[in-house]
Design a protein around this motif. Sequence first.
Motif, short mmCIF file in Angstrom:
data_model
loop_
_atom_site.label_atom_id
_atom_site.label_comp_id
_atom_site.label_asym_id
_atom_site.label_seq_id
_atom_site.Cartn_x
_atom_site.Cartn_y
_atom_site.Cartn_z
N THR A 283 0.84 -1.19 0.00
CA THR A 283 0.00 0.00 0.00
C THR A 283 0.87 1.25 0.00
O THR A 283 1.80 1.36 0.80
N ILE A 284 0.55 2.17 -0.90
CA ILE A 284 1.22 3.47 -0.92
C ILE A 284 0.15 4.53 -0.64
O ILE A 284 -0.77 4.72 -1.44
N PHE A 285 0.24 5.16 0.52
CA PHE A 285 -0.72 6.19 0.89
C PHE A 285 -0.32 7.53 0.26
O PHE A 285 0.82 7.96 0.40
N GLU A 286 -1.27 8.14 -0.40
CA GLU A 286 -1.03 9.40 -1.09
C GLU A 286 -1.61 10.58 -0.30
O GLU A 286 -2.63 10.44 0.38
N ASP A 287 -0.95 11.72 -0.43
CA ASP A 287 -1.48 12.99 0.04
C ASP A 287 -2.00 13.72 -1.19
O ASP A 287 -1.22 14.15 -2.03
N ILE A 288 -3.31 13.83 -1.31
CA ILE A 288 -3.90 14.38 -2.53
C ILE A 288 -3.51 15.84 -2.74
O ILE A 288 -3.49 16.33 -3.87
N SER A 289 -3.18 16.54 -1.66
CA SER A 289 -2.74 17.93 -1.81
C SER A 289 -1.28 18.01 -2.27
O SER A 289 -0.80 19.08 -2.64
N ASN A 290 -0.58 16.89 -2.23
CA ASN A 290 0.82 16.85 -2.65
C ASN A 290 1.09 15.49 -3.28
O ASN A 290 1.78 14.65 -2.72
#
Length: 237
Positions: free
Chosen positions: A45-52
């Motif tokens: 799993t790769i968690f993303e920060d949608i603002s970055n």
Amino acid sequence: MASSAMVTANQLIIMEELKLFRTWSSPFALRVVWALDLKGIQYDTIFEDISNKSSLLLQYNPIYKKVPVLVHNGKPLLESLVILEYIDETWKQTPLLPEDPSERATARFWAKFGDDKVLPSIWNVFIKQGKDQEEAIVTAQENLGFVERQLTGKKFFNGETIGLVDLAFGWLANLLSVLEEVCGATLIDHEKFPLLLEWIQNFAYAPIIKESWPPRDKLITKYQAHHEVYTSKEAPK
């Protein structure tokens, strides 16, 4: 020489690379999490920060630039419903779709109906106020009524086991109550939607499903912020 080049099925599974790009709260990414977990498939799993957004996410999904993205042996799969079908076709254990072509087509229809009609109509309730919200509730409940009738005589949309349509509507089992609490509207009650409420309980507390729910308090905070933004736009100047 020939025998040394042979690779067993187990070795192939180990060699496979499977990565899921998601956020902590995305209900669409949760569908993919559930599908992989139900089938017992290992993945990173790769968690993303949608603002970055990461450069990898933008590389794998340059068109929509959003999650979920499932990367299988370097090949990206996009859009949650498409990903669910890919998972079901690639890993045959615990089927998500029925074998009968007509039933498969029907399942696809209702999954799409959820995304195209049910979700937008409920979101419209969330972002509206006053009379506009009341009108939006009527539309949302009409759409939910169609969904309710699909559960007649069944524990899940798929029958006795969780299937693709259940995963597609999975957000109803958690996110709906969050949206209702934040915007002060009630969309599903025992009088109008007894089957949907029973399904919500069955789905939300299924062992593999309940392990993946995001923290409710964080969801409340997130959607309160969204609600303030939308309702402030509607407020008289």
